[in-house]
Write a protein that holds these residues in place. Structure first.
Motif, PDB file in Angstrom:
ATOM      1  N   ARG A  81       0.475  -0.934   0.243  1.00  0.00           N
ATOM      2  CA  ARG A  81      -0.036  -0.306   0.016  1.00  0.00           C
ATOM      3  C   ARG A  81       0.705   1.698   0.113  1.00  0.00           C
ATOM      4  NH1 ARG A  81      -5.002  -1.215   1.910  1.00  0.00           N
ATOM      5  NH2 ARG A  81      -5.900  -2.877   0.993  1.00  0.00           N
ATOM      6  N   CYS A  82       2.352   0.725   0.504  1.00  0.00           N
ATOM      7  CA  CYS A  82       3.047   2.114   0.728  1.00  0.00           C
ATOM      8  C   CYS A  82       3.345   2.596  -0.339  1.00  0.00           C
ATOM      9  CB  CYS A  82       4.000   2.466   1.378  1.00  0.00           C
ATOM     10  SG  CYS A  82       3.876   2.408   3.383  1.00  0.00           S
ATOM     11  N   ALA A  83       3.845   1.467  -1.538  1.00  0.00           N
ATOM     12  CA  ALA A  83       4.329   1.400  -2.694  1.00  0.00           C
ATOM     13  C   ALA A  83       3.120   2.053  -4.022  1.00  0.00           C
ATOM     14  CB  ALA A  83       4.551  -0.136  -3.123  1.00  0.00           C
ATOM     15  N   ALA A  84       2.173   1.346  -3.982  1.00  0.00           N
ATOM     16  CA  ALA A  84       0.680   2.056  -4.642  1.00  0.00           C
ATOM     17  C   ALA A  84       0.968   3.894  -4.323  1.00  0.00           C
ATOM     18  CB  ALA A  84      -0.566   2.039  -4.257  1.00  0.00           C
ATOM     19  N   TRP A  85       0.281   4.326  -2.848  1.00  0.00           N
ATOM     20  CA  TRP A  85       0.784   5.873  -2.537  1.00  0.00           C
ATOM     21  C   TRP A  85       2.183   6.433  -3.143  1.00  0.00           C
ATOM     22  CZ3 TRP A  85       4.161   8.509   0.357  1.00  0.00           C
ATOM     23  CH2 TRP A  85       3.706   9.801   1.121  1.00  0.00           C
ATOM     24  N   TRP A  86       3.046   5.783  -3.392  1.00  0.00           N
ATOM     25  CA  TRP A  86       3.963   6.583  -3.614  1.00  0.00           C
ATOM     26  C   TRP A  86       4.160   6.661  -5.033  1.00  0.00           C
ATOM     27  CZ3 TRP A  86       9.288   7.452  -2.064  1.00  0.00           C
ATOM     28  CH2 TRP A  86      10.312   8.228  -2.879  1.00  0.00           C
ATOM     29  N   LYS A  87       3.397   5.706  -5.572  1.00  0.00           N
ATOM     30  CA  LYS A  87       3.091   5.343  -7.309  1.00  0.00           C
ATOM     31  C   LYS A  87       2.600   6.835  -7.561  1.00  0.00           C
ATOM     32  CE  LYS A  87       1.431   2.636 -11.398  1.00  0.00           C
ATOM     33  NZ  LYS A  87       1.677   0.887 -11.280  1.00  0.00           N
ATOM     34  N   GLY A  88       1.105   6.986  -7.071  1.00  0.00           N
ATOM     35  CA  GLY A  88       0.575   8.264  -7.412  1.00  0.00           C
ATOM     36  C   GLY A  88       0.459   9.649  -7.173  1.00  0.00           C
ATOM     37  N   LEU A  89       2.125   9.781  -6.732  1.00  0.00           N
ATOM     38  CA  LEU A  89       2.370  11.634  -6.624  1.00  0.00           C
ATOM     39  C   LEU A  89       2.278  11.795  -7.271  1.00  0.00           C
ATOM     40  CD1 LEU A  89       4.246  11.229  -2.734  1.00  0.00           C
ATOM     41  CD2 LEU A  89       1.393  11.089  -3.169  1.00  0.00           C
ATOM     42  N   LYS A  90       2.341  13.156  -7.443  1.00  0.00           N
ATOM     43  CA  LYS A  90       3.154  14.131  -8.709  1.00  0.00           C
ATOM     44  C   LYS A  90       4.248  14.453  -8.290  1.00  0.00           C
ATOM     45  CE  LYS A  90      -1.837  14.190 -11.391  1.00  0.00           C
ATOM     46  NZ  LYS A  90      -1.326  12.564 -11.608  1.00  0.00           N
ATOM     47  N   SER A  91       3.978  15.473  -7.350  1.00  0.00           N
ATOM     48  CA  SER A  91       4.957  16.009  -6.343  1.00  0.00           C
ATOM     49  C   SER A  91       6.522  14.998  -6.236  1.00  0.00           C
ATOM     50  CB  SER A  91       5.092  17.018  -5.357  1.00  0.00           C
ATOM     51  OG  SER A  91       4.538  16.205  -4.613  1.00  0.00           O
ATOM     52  N   GLU A  92       7.609  15.314  -5.821  1.00  0.00           N
ATOM     53  CA  GLU A  92       8.248  14.624  -5.528  1.00  0.00           C
ATOM     54  C   GLU A  92       8.442  13.859  -3.805  1.00  0.00           C
ATOM     55  OE1 GLU A  92      12.760  13.537  -6.013  1.00  0.00           O
ATOM     56  OE2 GLU A  92      11.637  15.122  -7.599  1.00  0.00           O
ATOM     57  N   PRO A  93       8.806  13.290  -4.229  1.00  0.00           N
ATOM     58  CA  PRO A  93       7.790  11.734  -2.908  1.00  0.00           C
ATOM     59  C   PRO A  93       9.243  11.372  -2.165  1.00  0.00           C
ATOM     60  CG  PRO A  93       8.833  10.007  -4.968  1.00  0.00           C
ATOM     61  CD  PRO A  93       9.118  11.901  -5.463  1.00  0.00           C
ATOM     62  N   LEU A  94       8.749  11.965  -0.872  1.00  0.00           N
ATOM     63  CA  LEU A  94       9.512  11.054   0.563  1.00  0.00           C
ATOM     64  C   LEU A  94       8.854  10.342   1.003  1.00  0.00           C
ATOM     65  CD1 LEU A  94      11.305  14.597   1.138  1.00  0.00           C
ATOM     66  CD2 LEU A  94      12.513  12.149   0.322  1.00  0.00           C
ATOM     67  N   LEU A  95       9.312   8.859   1.970  1.00  0.00           N
ATOM     68  CA  LEU A  95       8.835   8.028   2.690  1.00  0.00           C
ATOM     69  C   LEU A  95       9.374   7.826   4.091  1.00  0.00           C
ATOM     70  CD1 LEU A  95       5.463   6.973   3.207  1.00  0.00           C
ATOM     71  CD2 LEU A  95       6.727   4.898   2.244  1.00  0.00           C
ATOM     72  N   MET A  96       9.003   7.947   4.948  1.00  0.00           N
ATOM     73  CA  MET A  96       9.809   8.144   5.900  1.00  0.00           C
ATOM     74  C   MET A  96       9.207   7.356   7.001  1.00  0.00           C
ATOM     75  SD  MET A  96      10.118  11.989   7.715  1.00  0.00           S
ATOM     76  CE  MET A  96       9.900  12.591   6.077  1.00  0.00           C
ATOM     77  N   GLY A  97       9.614   6.509   8.173  1.00  0.00           N
ATOM     78  CA  GLY A  97       9.420   6.471   9.528  1.00  0.00           C
ATOM     79  C   GLY A  97       9.357   4.832   9.983  1.00  0.00           C
ATOM     80  N   ASP A  98       9.334   4.836  10.632  1.00  0.00           N
ATOM     81  CA  ASP A  98       9.219   3.197  11.552  1.00  0.00           C
ATOM     82  C   ASP A  98       9.062   1.888  10.898  1.00  0.00           C
ATOM     83  OD1 ASP A  98      10.047   0.480  12.801  1.00  0.00           O
ATOM     84  OD2 ASP A  98       9.287   1.327  14.590  1.00  0.00           O
ATOM     85  N   PHE A  99       9.390   1.472  10.258  1.00  0.00           N
ATOM     86  CA  PHE A  99       9.425   0.190   8.689  1.00  0.00           C
ATOM     87  C   PHE A  99       9.155  -1.299   9.827  1.00  0.00           C
ATOM     88  CE2 PHE A  99       9.549   3.506   6.312  1.00  0.00           C
ATOM     89  CZ  PHE A  99       8.135   3.570   5.029  1.00  0.00           C
ATOM     90  N   ASN A 100      10.238  -1.474  10.873  1.00  0.00           N
ATOM     91  CA  ASN A 100      10.189  -2.452  11.151  1.00  0.00           C
ATOM     92  C   ASN A 100      10.679  -3.526  10.909  1.00  0.00           C
ATOM     93  OD1 ASN A 100       9.450  -2.022  14.100  1.00  0.00           O
ATOM     94  ND2 ASN A 100       7.978  -1.314  13.577  1.00  0.00           N
ATOM     95  N   ALA A 101      11.564  -3.421   9.587  1.00  0.00           N
ATOM     96  CA  ALA A 101      11.833  -4.328   9.236  1.00  0.00           C
ATOM     97  C   ALA A 101      13.490  -3.708   7.896  1.00  0.00           C
ATOM     98  CB  ALA A 101      11.209  -4.967   7.659  1.00  0.00           C
ATOM     99  N   THR A 102      14.117  -4.448   7.968  1.00  0.00           N
ATOM    100  CA  THR A 102      15.473  -5.177   7.731  1.00  0.00           C
ATOM    101  C   THR A 102      16.131  -5.084   5.909  1.00  0.00           C
ATOM    102  OG1 THR A 102      16.719  -6.513   8.177  1.00  0.00           O
ATOM    103  CG2 THR A 102      16.932  -4.927   9.864  1.00  0.00           C
ATOM    104  N   LEU A 103      16.926  -4.472   5.884  1.00  0.00           N
ATOM    105  CA  LEU A 103      16.675  -4.547   4.061  1.00  0.00           C
ATOM    106  C   LEU A 103      17.761  -6.136   4.418  1.00  0.00           C
ATOM    107  CD1 LEU A 103      17.871  -1.018   2.585  1.00  0.00           C
ATOM    108  CD2 LEU A 103      15.948  -2.687   2.299  1.00  0.00           C
TER     109      LEU A 103
END
Length: 294
Positions: free
Chosen positions: A211-233
């Motif tokens: 759902r975060c990725a879908a929200w990101w895709k719909g943005l027209k301005s420069e996107p930033l998403l921050m926070g506690d994702f509780n997962a590691t790369l």
């Protein structure tokens, strides 16, 4: 047939005749001007309405943002810590775990009048996140929230869940303009324990990332998403891959030796990231300084 009889037969009156003579004289005058080397000016073009993209300044644009899961710190400690973070002059400070800190955050905003607080009620527990936006050099264009997932059943032992149910999760966002560019900065806090427990908890985490990725895709301005994702790369369950397919992660060891607090940007952004020491608690703030060329 005489000219007079022709006028009578076609019904042309004297007024029409005068217009004909006027047109003839005008044509003759125009021919004379052209012969003298005069070039008529072109008609002015109608200006196209400016688009939002046209109003932005092309070039290199910079922004500083900080994300911080504040945990359960005492009110005096948290007030002091947030003021210290605002002294670093971020354009956006994104906070998590502040659902019960509304009055405290208002106090922080009053004590730091160079910042505006965004912590509205968009629905149950939407105040879990909050955003402080710098006034100087930053124009707030809009703000809001997007529901990611409804309250859901999770595995027993999921951190933060009550009676086996994880609360609703939101992305709270502000759309701003700074340094000549429009940005949309979102703040999230995803369900915990997904890597450790699996099952329903992992399923919910994967849905929230999608759902975060879908929200990101719909943005027209420069996107930033921050926070506690509780997962590691790089974890074997790849819980963040849906976002990593679209965005570039910026993170540092912020939770003991784990990097679980992130800022995500477009892939071509450049910058630096660091977890800030000296703030105590179980999370460190993560500061990211970005530049993008548009």
């Amino acid at each position: 047939m005489t000219w007079r009889k022709h006028m009578q037969r076609t019904g042309t009156n004297g007024s029409t005749s005068r217009r004909i003579r006027l047109l003839a004289s005008t044509a003759a005058a125009a021919a004379a001007l052209v012969g003298s080397g005069f070039t008529p000016a072109a008609a002015p073009a109608t200006a196209a309405p400016a688009t939002s993209q046209q109003t932005e300044r092309a070039g290199v644009h910079s922004i500083r943002v900080i994300t911080y899961n504040v945990g359960d710190k005492s009110a005096p400690t948290l007030r002091a810590q947030l003021s210290r973070l605002l002294d670093r002059k971020p354009a956006v400070l994104g906070l998590q775990e502040v659902a019960d800190r509304k009055d405290l955050l208002k106090q922080v905003a009053r004590a730091n009048p160079g910042y505006r607080l965004f912590q509205k009620d968009y629905g149950p527990v939407s105040r879990h996140n909050a955003i402080l936006v710098r006034k100087r050099g930053v124009t707030v264009l809009d703000d809001g929230a997007k529901l990611l997932t409804e309250a859901a059943n999770v595995e027993k032992g999921t951190a933060g869940a009550k009676d086996g149910i994880a609360a609703r999760k939101w992305v709270n966002w502000v759309r701003i303009k700074t340094d000549g560019l429009r940005w949309t900065a979102g703040v999230v806090h995803l369900v915990a324990s997904a890597e450790r427990l699996g099952g329903l908890t992992r399923k919910l985490h994967l849905e929230q990332v999608a759902r975060c990725a879908a929200w990101w895709k719909g943005l027209k301005s420069e996107p930033l998403l921050m926070g506690d994702f509780n997962a590691t790369l790089g974890h074997r369950y790849n819980l963040l891959e849906k976002l990593r397919d679209r965005a570039k992660p910026w993170t540092d060891e912020s939770h003991d030796n784990r990097a679980i607090d992130y800022v995500w940007s477009k892939r071509n952004a450049k910058g630096t990231v660091k977890a800030l020491d000296g703030f105590g608690g179980d999370h460190k703030p993560v500061q990211v300084d970005l530049t993008v060329t548009r």
